[in-house]
Scaffold this motif. Structure first.
Motif, PDB file in Angstrom:
ATOM      1  N   UNK A 104       0.850  -1.193   0.000  1.00  0.00           N
ATOM      2  CA  UNK A 104       0.000   0.000   0.000  1.00  0.00           C
ATOM      3  C   UNK A 104       0.887   1.246   0.000  1.00  0.00           C
ATOM      4  N   UNK A 105       0.529   2.211  -0.839  1.00  0.00           N
ATOM      5  CA  UNK A 105       1.182   3.523  -0.848  1.00  0.00           C
ATOM      6  C   UNK A 105       0.089   4.575  -0.662  1.00  0.00           C
ATOM      7  N   UNK A 106      -0.687   4.381   0.416  1.00  0.00           N
ATOM      8  CA  UNK A 106      -1.870   5.226   0.641  1.00  0.00           C
ATOM      9  C   UNK A 106      -1.637   6.319   1.681  1.00  0.00           C
ATOM     10  N   UNK A 107      -0.386   6.469   2.097  1.00  0.00           N
ATOM     11  CA  UNK A 107      -0.078   7.542   3.038  1.00  0.00           C
ATOM     12  C   UNK A 107      -0.579   7.303   4.440  1.00  0.00           C
ATOM     13  N   UNK A 108      -1.024   6.047   4.714  1.00  0.00           N
ATOM     14  CA  UNK A 108      -1.443   5.737   6.101  1.00  0.00           C
ATOM     15  C   UNK A 108      -1.102   4.298   6.515  1.00  0.00           C
ATOM     16  N   UNK A 109      -0.864   3.443   5.524  1.00  0.00           N
ATOM     17  CA  UNK A 109      -0.536   2.039   5.824  1.00  0.00           C
ATOM     18  C   UNK A 109       0.969   1.815   5.693  1.00  0.00           C
ATOM     19  N   UNK A 110       1.571   1.133   6.675  1.00  0.00           N
ATOM     20  CA  UNK A 110       3.010   0.836   6.527  1.00  0.00           C
ATOM     21  C   UNK A 110       3.269   0.045   5.246  1.00  0.00           C
ATOM     22  N   UNK A 111       4.327   0.398   4.546  1.00  0.00           N
ATOM     23  CA  UNK A 111       4.657  -0.241   3.268  1.00  0.00           C
ATOM     24  C   UNK A 111       5.199  -1.641   3.530  1.00  0.00           C
ATOM     25  N   UNK A 112       4.694  -2.624   2.821  1.00  0.00           N
ATOM     26  CA  UNK A 112       5.147  -4.022   2.964  1.00  0.00           C
ATOM     27  C   UNK A 112       6.420  -4.227   2.143  1.00  0.00           C
ATOM     28  N   UNK A 113       7.542  -4.256   2.855  1.00  0.00           N
ATOM     29  CA  UNK A 113       8.805  -4.460   2.175  1.00  0.00           C
ATOM     30  C   UNK A 113       9.813  -3.394   2.574  1.00  0.00           C
ATOM     31  N   UNK A 114      10.923  -3.345   1.890  1.00  0.00           N
ATOM     32  CA  UNK A 114      11.953  -2.339   2.187  1.00  0.00           C
ATOM     33  C   UNK A 114      12.427  -2.427   3.624  1.00  0.00           C
ATOM     34  N   UNK A 115      12.602  -1.253   4.260  1.00  0.00           N
ATOM     35  CA  UNK A 115      13.108  -1.227   5.641  1.00  0.00           C
ATOM     36  C   UNK A 115      12.130  -0.457   6.528  1.00  0.00           C
ATOM     37  N   UNK A 116      11.070  -1.121   7.013  1.00  0.00           N
ATOM     38  CA  UNK A 116      10.175  -0.451   7.973  1.00  0.00           C
ATOM     39  C   UNK A 116      10.930  -0.093   9.248  1.00  0.00           C
ATOM     40  N   UNK A 117      10.616   1.082   9.789  1.00  0.00           N
ATOM     41  CA  UNK A 117      11.242   1.539  11.043  1.00  0.00           C
ATOM     42  C   UNK A 117      10.280   1.226  12.190  1.00  0.00           C
ATOM     43  N   UNK A 118      10.668   0.288  13.042  1.00  0.00           N
ATOM     44  CA  UNK A 118       9.829  -0.048  14.200  1.00  0.00           C
ATOM     45  C   UNK A 118      10.390   0.731  15.393  1.00  0.00           C
ATOM     46  N   UNK A 119       9.565   1.621  15.979  1.00  0.00           N
ATOM     47  CA  UNK A 119      10.037   2.497  17.078  1.00  0.00           C
ATOM     48  C   UNK A 119       8.834   3.212  17.683  1.00  0.00           C
ATOM     49  N   UNK A 153      13.484  -1.623  15.746  1.00  0.00           N
ATOM     50  CA  UNK A 153      14.015  -2.593  14.783  1.00  0.00           C
ATOM     51  C   UNK A 153      14.096  -1.939  13.408  1.00  0.00           C
ATOM     52  N   UNK A 154      15.166  -2.255  12.726  1.00  0.00           N
ATOM     53  CA  UNK A 154      15.246  -1.990  11.282  1.00  0.00           C
ATOM     54  C   UNK A 154      14.753  -3.287  10.642  1.00  0.00           C
ATOM     55  N   UNK A 155      13.476  -3.275  10.272  1.00  0.00           N
ATOM     56  CA  UNK A 155      12.740  -4.502   9.934  1.00  0.00           C
ATOM     57  C   UNK A 155      12.936  -4.859   8.441  1.00  0.00           C
ATOM     58  N   UNK A 156      14.136  -5.093   8.056  1.00  0.00           N
ATOM     59  CA  UNK A 156      14.517  -5.166   6.637  1.00  0.00           C
ATOM     60  C   UNK A 156      14.019  -6.419   5.928  1.00  0.00           C
ATOM     61  N   UNK A 157      13.351  -6.195   4.796  1.00  0.00           N
ATOM     62  CA  UNK A 157      12.917  -7.269   3.896  1.00  0.00           C
ATOM     63  C   UNK A 157      13.966  -7.411   2.791  1.00  0.00           C
ATOM     64  N   UNK A 158      14.683  -8.515   2.817  1.00  0.00           N
ATOM     65  CA  UNK A 158      15.717  -8.752   1.804  1.00  0.00           C
ATOM     66  C   UNK A 158      15.135  -9.508   0.608  1.00  0.00           C
ATOM     67  N   UNK A 159      15.581  -9.086  -0.598  1.00  0.00           N
ATOM     68  CA  UNK A 159      15.195  -9.789  -1.813  1.00  0.00           C
ATOM     69  C   UNK A 159      16.054 -11.038  -1.938  1.00  0.00           C
ATOM     70  N   UNK A 160      15.403 -12.178  -2.129  1.00  0.00           N
ATOM     71  CA  UNK A 160      16.146 -13.438  -2.296  1.00  0.00           C
ATOM     72  C   UNK A 160      15.615 -14.132  -3.551  1.00  0.00           C
ATOM     73  N   UNK A 161      16.348 -15.159  -3.960  1.00  0.00           N
ATOM     74  CA  UNK A 161      15.934 -15.850  -5.176  1.00  0.00           C
ATOM     75  C   UNK A 161      14.791 -16.820  -4.879  1.00  0.00           C
TER      76      UNK A 161
END
Ligand code: TA6
Length: 281
Positions: A55-70, A157-165
């Motif tokens: 979601x890129x709706x300006x209110x939902x955390x983005x699924x992927x990348x590096x979410x900042x948990x704090x 947490x730096x909640x990093x989603x890594x791309x894997x094969x």
């Protein structure tokens, strides 16, 4: 010296800032202070996974990348129980951030971002936080917390989603601390070797000896951590993914979360600053 360029694009309701220099390209959503892409130029391989239904709706955390948990990890916990906003993994991946500074040095392009905490917190929280990102051949991400009031605990947490094969072929190397199994009543279990995946995995490895971790399948992604007390390893697998609106079918096979975190009690004295850092090669 290394010179960067900056470009701003809109994706849905989010502003995405793209920073490029001679070494790499980085994309970060100003909503959530959320890095969504890091591509070094020496191999042009995307290091981060991003859901195709994020979601890129300006209110939902983005699924992927590096979410900042704090300032908490997982469900809200003391000392934040009295807050009126208690989303999972804290408040800053759900609020707008601003670019505080950007500049070049021989170390790469350094960005500092801060969240609009007034939109997230009630007044009685004395903590502030900054995200410090250095773009070079490798990506350095630091979350720096400062306590401006009486002693208080925080979690992150730096909640990093890594791309894997393919998750079925992945082996994790360097995760040597026992883990709390979040899928089995938080029972403490010994880490595994070889560390492979064959089902939903949600583990908090508690310890500070995991200086670097290799995520190995068709290629190797090396992850360095500092300032952490635990490393979280997560893959939702089939059933949990099926119940997530922002995970398409089979998407779990191409991602793995390896998170540099503070999940144990971490009290900051007045005026004390603490940082966690994750470096991605
Ligand atoms: O870091 C692992 C975890 O805490 C899992 O338990 C799962 O909840 C995951 O984070 C994703 O959480 P989210 O709130 O982003 O859906």
């Amino acid at each position: 010296m290394n010179q960067h360029t900056v470009d701003y694009q809109t994706r849905g309701e989010n502003t995405i800032m793209t920073v490029e220099n001679e070494h790499a390209t980085l994309a970060i959503s100003l909503f959530g202070g959320h890095i969504v892409s890091f591509i070094p130029k020496h191999d042009n391989r995307e290091r981060l996974w991003l859901s195709d239904t994020a979601a890129f709706d300006g209110k939902t955390p983005i699924r992927g990348g590096i979410p900042i948990c704090w300032p908490w990890f997982g469900l809200v916990s003391a000392p934040f129980l009295d807050l009126d906003k208690t989303p999972s993994h804290g408040v800053v991946r759900n609020c707008p951030w601003q670019l505080k500074s950007i500049g070049d040095s021989e170390n790469g392009t350094r960005l500092v971002l801060t969240p609009s905490l007034e939109s997230a917190f009630t007044a009685n929280v004395s903590l502030t936080v900054e995200l410090i990102v250095v773009v070079n051949k490798q990506l350095s991400v630091t979350l720096e917390t400062t306590n401006n009031g009486d002693a208080t605990a925080y979690f992150a947490a730096l909640h990093t989603y890594f791309a894997i094969n393919n998750i079925n072929n992945v082996e994790l190397l360097g995760v040597d601390c026992n883990y709390q199994d979040k899928l089995d009543n938080d029972i403490i279990k010994p880490s595994e070797s070889p560390y492979r995946f064959n089902g939903e995995t949600d583990r908090i490895h508690i310890g500070t000896t995991m200086d670097h971790i290799d995520i190995r399948d068709a290629f190797v992604t090396r992850v360095h951590s500092a300032g952490y007390d635990s490393v979280v390893v997560w893959n939702p697998w089939i059933d949990k993914s099926a119940n997530m609106a922002d995970m398409s079918e089979g998407a779990y096979e191409s991602m793995l979360c390896v998170e540099t975190a503070r999940t144990q009690s971490n009290v900051l004295a007045r005026d004390e600053t603490h940082a966690i850092t994750q470096v991605i090669e």
